[in-house]
Write an enzyme that holds these catalytic residues in place. Sequence first.
Site, PDB file in Angstrom:
ATOM      1  N   ASP A 155       0.844  -1.193   0.000  1.00 14.53           N
ATOM      2  CA  ASP A 155       0.000   0.000   0.000  1.00 14.53           C
ATOM      3  C   ASP A 155       0.882   1.246   0.000  1.00 14.53           C
ATOM      4  O   ASP A 155       1.944   1.244  -0.618  1.00 14.53           O
ATOM      5  CB  ASP A 155      -0.922  -0.040   1.231  1.00 14.53           C
ATOM      6  CG  ASP A 155      -2.265   0.620   0.988  1.00 14.53           C
ATOM      7  OD1 ASP A 155      -2.279   1.849   0.846  1.00 14.53           O
ATOM      8  OD2 ASP A 155      -3.280  -0.087   0.935  1.00 14.53           O
ATOM      9  N   HIS A 188      -3.209   5.891   3.500  1.00 17.63           N
ATOM     10  CA  HIS A 188      -4.101   4.771   3.201  1.00 17.63           C
ATOM     11  C   HIS A 188      -3.635   3.471   3.841  1.00 17.63           C
ATOM     12  O   HIS A 188      -4.418   2.738   4.464  1.00 17.63           O
ATOM     13  CB  HIS A 188      -4.195   4.618   1.682  1.00 17.63           C
ATOM     14  CG  HIS A 188      -5.244   3.670   1.205  1.00 17.63           C
ATOM     15  ND1 HIS A 188      -4.974   2.355   0.907  1.00 17.63           N
ATOM     16  CD2 HIS A 188      -6.561   3.854   0.937  1.00 17.63           C
ATOM     17  CE1 HIS A 188      -6.078   1.759   0.482  1.00 17.63           C
ATOM     18  NE2 HIS A 188      -7.060   2.643   0.498  1.00 17.63           N
ATOM     19  N   SER A 390     -11.355  -0.947   0.084  1.00 17.25           N
ATOM     20  CA  SER A 390     -10.059  -1.093   0.747  1.00 17.25           C
ATOM     21  C   SER A 390     -10.246  -1.522   2.193  1.00 17.25           C
ATOM     22  O   SER A 390      -9.545  -2.407   2.702  1.00 17.25           O
ATOM     23  CB  SER A 390      -9.304   0.239   0.745  1.00 17.25           C
ATOM     24  OG  SER A 390      -8.741   0.519  -0.489  1.00 17.25           O
TER      25      SER A 390
END
Length: 507
Positions: A155, A188, A390
């Site tokens: 990520d 994220h 996600s």
Amino acid sequence: MPFLSLSARPSSVRRSPLRTVVWVSIAFVLLALSAPAAADGHKARLSRGLAEAVGRGESRGVIVSGTAEQIRDLAARHGLVVEKTLATGAVVRVKDAAALSALAADPAVPVVADDAPVAAHMATEVVALGADQAWQGVLGLPGVNGKGIGIAVIDSGIAASHEALRRRVVASVDFVAGGRRGADPYGHGTHVAGIAAGDVTTGQGRFAGVAPGAHLVSLRVLDAQGRGTTSDVIAAIEWAVANRAAYGIRVINLSLGKPVLESWVDDPLVQAVEAASRAGIVVVTSAGNLGTLPDGTRVRDGITSPGNAPSAITVGAVDTQGTPQRSDDRIADWSSRGLTAIDGFMKPDVSAPGRRIVSAGSVGSALVGKAGAVVVGQGAATYVRLSGTSMAAAMVSGAAALVLEANPKLTPAQVKVVLQVTSQRVAEAGVAAAGAGEIDVAAAVAAARRRLQDLPPTTIAGETATRSGIAFTAKVDGDTLVWGDTLVWGDTLVWGHARVGRHVGLG
């Protein structure tokens, strides 16, 4: 080829003025400060389930509102013991149904609220998944928390200094030129990592991800704007495969995606996922957030790559409506639906909570600073609320870690089957939206150790979770099945025992 993260959806709610870092999942009843005028036949509003609990002989602490003088008068009038004084009322002990009835009939009492247990954030999602039951132990089996299972988060990096992630990241590799290890400028990956395996207990409560005992490996492939290249992601997957023994990597989380531009056999990213699966690593991917157009038009074939990888566990997002009960769960409108473009694979495989999820935030990151993001806390105790597949994928990565601790001998294909057959259907959604259903971690962990047919139904938040009992491979044969609206997209036939899936026994 640009590689885009398609799965983070910051909340549209404005910045919250909340002043604590206790993430509670119970909606508190706001109690009026003044009592209404007396009226014949008055009956106070009761918290759901309170009367039934007291009727079963359970002594309960309940919250009533009023000034200190009003509370003293109320306690004297009904012979109640004041257990705790609050600024707006007090907690009093109700010993039986007669006492509750008398209290509810008092004109000075508009509301009797259950002094219910308050859990830290992720409690709603953890309970909705049945993960809390897996931690405690299911059907007399030992509890699991993911201990010994490594989750590689490919990520934007993981802010290892966050309070919920300290000492949880055992390795950090940066595939982005000029990157700094242990940092997450986009934010994220930190959020995803917190959902999968975060854990911290402070004086203000506990924050726990789905597998709080698992450890994390940070493989950074996205830059400060959440962008990267396919080649970096492939390199990260290859690194995870090569170092799986050294770091105990059993799960890879890919909460990112790109458009499906070629068949899976020609997509090098999908092929990297397939290679990881053959090496014994469970690969969990997000379905994508392309379920609707800006005008609300429903989109089919919106699954992103590598979510179209046959071996991957591709995850759609559930909107839990903010409750642990599943009866009101729905697939989020923006969650990508199958079938997959070009190959027509049946995806997603399963679904999990993915809307308005609060998790660890990376200080100074793009997502934490984005207008509209709900941010609470500061420094190493920063948390942010995001929505997307996600977040749902991270839930399933944590679930896979629990299943693997329960039975380390399971192959990636078997882990997928366990999660599918023990899942629960989502109302108003067929397999093209929900896959086999919303995962039930308690049932999956139990099924990993015992035969499915020997397991009784699980109970989640007071409701019986009926297993879908189906599992399917990505490829679906026959144009009628692929394009038949009733079967694939509808709410009934898709859950039959034939055509789409079949009952799978694990014994």
